[in-house]
Scaffold this active site. Structure first.
Site, short mmCIF file in Angstrom:
data_model
loop_
_atom_site.label_atom_id
_atom_site.label_comp_id
_atom_site.label_asym_id
_atom_site.label_seq_id
_atom_site.Cartn_x
_atom_site.Cartn_y
_atom_site.Cartn_z
CG ASP A 1 -2.56 -1.68 -7.90
OD1 ASP A 1 -2.15 -2.79 -8.06
OD2 ASP A 1 -2.05 -0.79 -8.84
CE LYS B 1 -0.37 -2.06 -11.67
NZ LYS B 1 -0.07 -1.74 -10.17
CG ASN C 1 -2.01 1.12 1.26
OD1 ASN C 1 -2.41 1.30 0.05
ND2 ASN C 1 -2.11 1.71 2.42
N GLY C 2 1.83 1.26 -0.79
CA GLY C 2 2.77 2.55 -0.85
C GLY C 2 2.66 3.43 -1.47
N GLY C 3 1.80 3.13 -2.71
CA GLY C 3 1.49 3.93 -3.74
C GLY C 3 0.63 5.14 -3.91
CE LYS D 1 -3.59 2.41 -8.84
NZ LYS D 1 -2.60 1.63 -9.69
CD GLN E 1 7.52 0.94 0.74
OE1 GLN E 1 6.40 1.01 0.18
NE2 GLN E 1 8.45 0.46 -0.06
#
Length: 507
Positions: A252, A395, A113-115, A126, A189
């Site tokens: 995603d 995406k 879930n870093g994006g 996101k 992270q």
């Protein structure tokens, strides 16, 4: 004389490599000094985790300076042996044991879930973009796991690997799940410094990541999960609770649901020998030529990404005939093995060098690793060739159109292809640049068209869709510059090309 020439050649080569070694050591020293300077700016409560981050970066930077050229020797790449990639059907045919609840209680679900939603024109994480009936990626994930826990009376926790970009916003939203039957944990992270492409020194001058320092830091790819998960203390907590495997996937990827057959195969292997690492792969289509593929390399399963392939072999790598499968990034990994390898410092992942240009025009590089690349460090690894339905990444808004449409039905957070669709392949959808941002995309569709019989849709230019439009076969809609096309409400387009100008105005 020949001997003398050979000797002087060898000496000059030796001299060159010695010279390079000296430069390397100088550079490492300079970077070390810069990192120490940055660390002195950390407050007492930031100090410990900043030190861990910067130490991790130093190790990665050291490896980056050691490695040169493509990281795989193309001649050693072989197709994986038959039994190292199992068909999903074979795994499923074994059925499920009566005690599936006790098997499920050994599992932890981890979502990457870093994006941020920037590529779709959204601010913030996101995972908080609405994808279906007002549900976000995170909502759907929580619903899936809650459904599992209620159905089987289990306690499968959800863990989110956030980055410094997504952590704060994600934590704010987690309160709304307090009454759900899912325990939710988060860890962050690492935060690594971007380095100047020319000097290779960190761009950051202090630990802050606001103001002019915003662009000086980055999350170093999902390969960072092993160290961060270990450092967070969660790994030991879960092992202490008797958990044995993590199921890791991108948040995603709406197809990445907990699969009981795969989990059973891990916990009760037919040959009695447990796998430490399972990678779900699926068959390539023409759209997937860039995806990483599983190969046999020096006697081990190895993930090879396009960035590692020597230029001369890129076309061969992309060919669907030689490398038929690609990595979905749905991974099942033994917790005990992660602990062992992390403590032995034995997780080996190739470095991905990602060049970026900052807003001010400065060229930087960021060093990253990928979670699947560690497969070669684990014992008894396995690929499972799963149906395409387990790979449904969102995406772009073109992907979003598919998952919002009547091609899929939603049940307990899981999307399944509608039974009304006669063939199981997903249509090819290409929406033009006017649709890139989610808010523009939503504005251009009064309602999502019926796409049950669609094969291919291309839309380019200033196009809008009225209510209850139906698209079938191949539909191409192109509004040239300055033109606009409004598809009228209730229109049925079957195997049509629409171009020119079509305005519908309220009277």
């Amino acid at each position: 004389f020949v001997f003398f020439v050979e000797m002087s050649k060898a000496m000059s080569q030796d001299g060159a490599s010695q010279f390079q070694e000296v430069i390397r050591q100088e550079l490492e020293l300079s970077v070390k000094k810069e990192l120490e300077k940055i660390l002195t700016t950390a407050s007492s409560h930031e100090f410990e985790h900043t030190k861990k981050d910067l130490d991790g970066f130093r190790k990665l930077f050291h490896r980056f300076l050691q490695e040169k050229g493509p990281s795989v020797d193309w001649g050693k790449i072989q197709r994986p042996p038959e039994d190292s990639i199992q068909p999903y059907e074979k795994i499923k045919a074994r059925g499920l044991p009566d005690n599936i609840s006790s098997v499920l209680n050994k599992l932890v679900v981890v979502k990457l879930n870093g994006g941020l939603g920037t590529s779709m024109g959204c601010k913030g994480p996101k995972s908080l973009i609405g994808v279906r009936n007002e549900n976000t990626f995170l909502d759907l994930t929580v619903q899936q796991i809650e459904h599992l826990n209620k159905t089987y009376n289990t306690d499968v926790p959800l863990v989110l690997m956030n980055s410094f970009n997504t952590d704060e916003d994600t934590k704010k939203i987690l309160q709304k799940y307090n009454h759900c039957r899912v325990k939710i944990y988060t860890f962050n992270q690492s935060r690594y410094p971007r380095i100047n492409k020319e000097s290779l020194l960190p761009v950051a001058k202090d630990v802050s990541y606001s103001g002019e320092n915003t662009e000086a830091w980055y999350p170093p790819g999902h390969g960072d999960i092993y160290a961060s998960f270990y450092n967070s203390g969660l790994l030991d907590t879960f092992i202490g609770e008797g958990k044995e495997y993590i199921f890791v996937s991108n948040i995603d990827n709406l197809g990445a649901t907990v699969d009981l057959y795969i989990l059973n195969h891990l916990m009760n292997p037919p040959n009695g020998k447990r796998c430490e690492f399972v990678m779900e792969v699926t068959n390539k289509t023409r759209a997937d030529v860039k995806g990483g593929t599983l190969t046999q390399y020096e006697g081990k399963l190895r993930l090879v990404e396009i960035a590692q392939v020597p230029k001369a072999h890129v076309d061969e790598f992309k060919s669907v005939s030689k490398f038929k499968i690609f990595n979905t990034n749905n991974l099942w990994i033994s917790l005990g093995a992660v602990k062992r390898l992390q403590e032995q410092n034995a997780i080996d992942m190739e470095i991905i060098v990602n060049p970026k240009t900052l807003d001010g025009g400065l060229n930087v590089i960021q060093l990253e690793t990928a979670v699947g690349a560690a497969i070669k460090s684990f014992e008894n690894s396995l690929g499972i060739n799963v149906p395409r339905s387990r790979f449904l990444p969102v995406k772009t808004t073109s992907d979003l159109l598919l998952v919002m449409s009547n091609l899929y039905s939603l049940n307990a957070g899981s999307l399944t292809m509608s039974e009304k669709r006669e063939f199981p392949t997903v249509p090819l959808v290409k929406l033009g640049s006017s649709f890139t941002k989610v808010q523009d995309y939503l504005r251009r569709f009064e309602s999502i068209p019926d796409m049950l019989e669609l094969d291919h849709l291309t839309v380019s230019g200033d196009v809008t869709f009225g209510k209850n439009v139906s698209l079938k076969g191949t539909v191409i809609i192109i509004a040239n510059h300055g033109d606009r096309i409004d598809i009228p409400p209730g229109a049925v387009l079957e195997n049509k090309i629409v171009s020119g100008n079509l305005r519908i105005l309220d009277h």
